[in-house]
Write a protein that holds these residues in place. Sequence first.
Motif, PDB file in Angstrom:
ATOM      1  N   VAL A   6      -2.051 -16.858  -0.715  1.00 16.90           N
ATOM      2  CA  VAL A   6      -3.614 -17.328  -0.821  1.00 16.90           C
ATOM      3  C   VAL A   6      -4.204 -16.666   0.510  1.00 16.90           C
ATOM      4  O   VAL A   6      -5.202 -16.628   0.598  1.00 16.90           O
ATOM      5  CB  VAL A   6      -4.378 -17.895  -1.618  1.00 16.90           C
TER       6      VAL A   6
ATOM      7  N   ASP B 270      -8.695 -10.927  -5.555  1.00 18.02           N
ATOM      8  CA  ASP B 270      -9.567 -11.052  -4.060  1.00 18.02           C
ATOM      9  C   ASP B 270     -10.760 -11.418  -4.055  1.00 18.02           C
ATOM     10  O   ASP B 270     -11.593 -12.471  -3.388  1.00 18.02           O
ATOM     11  CB  ASP B 270      -9.068 -10.153  -3.281  1.00 18.02           C
TER      12      ASP B 270
ATOM     13  N   LEU C  71      -1.134 -19.693  -6.572  1.00 20.60           N
ATOM     14  CA  LEU C  71      -0.702 -17.947  -6.860  1.00 20.60           C
ATOM     15  C   LEU C  71      -0.063 -18.068  -8.510  1.00 20.60           C
ATOM     16  O   LEU C  71       0.526 -18.901  -8.323  1.00 20.60           O
ATOM     17  CB  LEU C  71      -0.210 -16.986  -6.277  1.00 20.60           C
TER      18      LEU C  71
END
Length: 218
Positions: free
Chosen positions: A129, A87, A103
Amino acid sequence: MVRVVLADDEAVVRAGVRMILSADPEIEVVAEAADGRELVEAVRAHRPDVALVDIRMPRLDGLAATAELRAVAPATAVLIMTTFGQDSYISRALADGATGFLLKTGDPREFLLGVRAVAGGGAYLSPSVAARVIRELTGDELTRTTTARDRVAVLTGREREVLALIGAGLSNAEIARRLHLAEGSVKTYTSTILGRLGVRNRVQAAVIAHDARLVRRE
């Protein structure tokens, strides 16, 4: 034909992604790279429409490579492959010029959707995401004191429709077909939307679309 350079340091991942992309006859993987330095050289040599880039690679990581690609091949769209544990890289990837995130372990169809979207000049945020992108941007690019729905409220109904499709990863041409508009009209709507929302690019607009729940989650 959408031409792609695929970069990941794991050969088995590259093989799997290549197999997924081969399902679309309009997508061609023209080169592969096992590290960021190879990626930059492959893009320089092939000038692809899309660079599909993993973040963690030797010699030059995907983020540093993305920054170099902005100078070497600004017409090549960068689609980042990320994982839930990465992240903290999202803001930097945006700043370095990435226009999409997906992803690595997500739905294989997202690779096809993402490649098509960024190749067409759009942005792509994997639904898995999107929430993480929102969290990374909150407090920097997005206003702290207003909600996404407050911001979307300034748009007309048609502008909200266009914004929702930007959030879903559609290109201008795809949005035009979906809404029965001229592609030039979609470009005008997009420019107006970015201005009214106070954002710089389609990725940030897509974030707002997701946060305002304009994008249908499958």
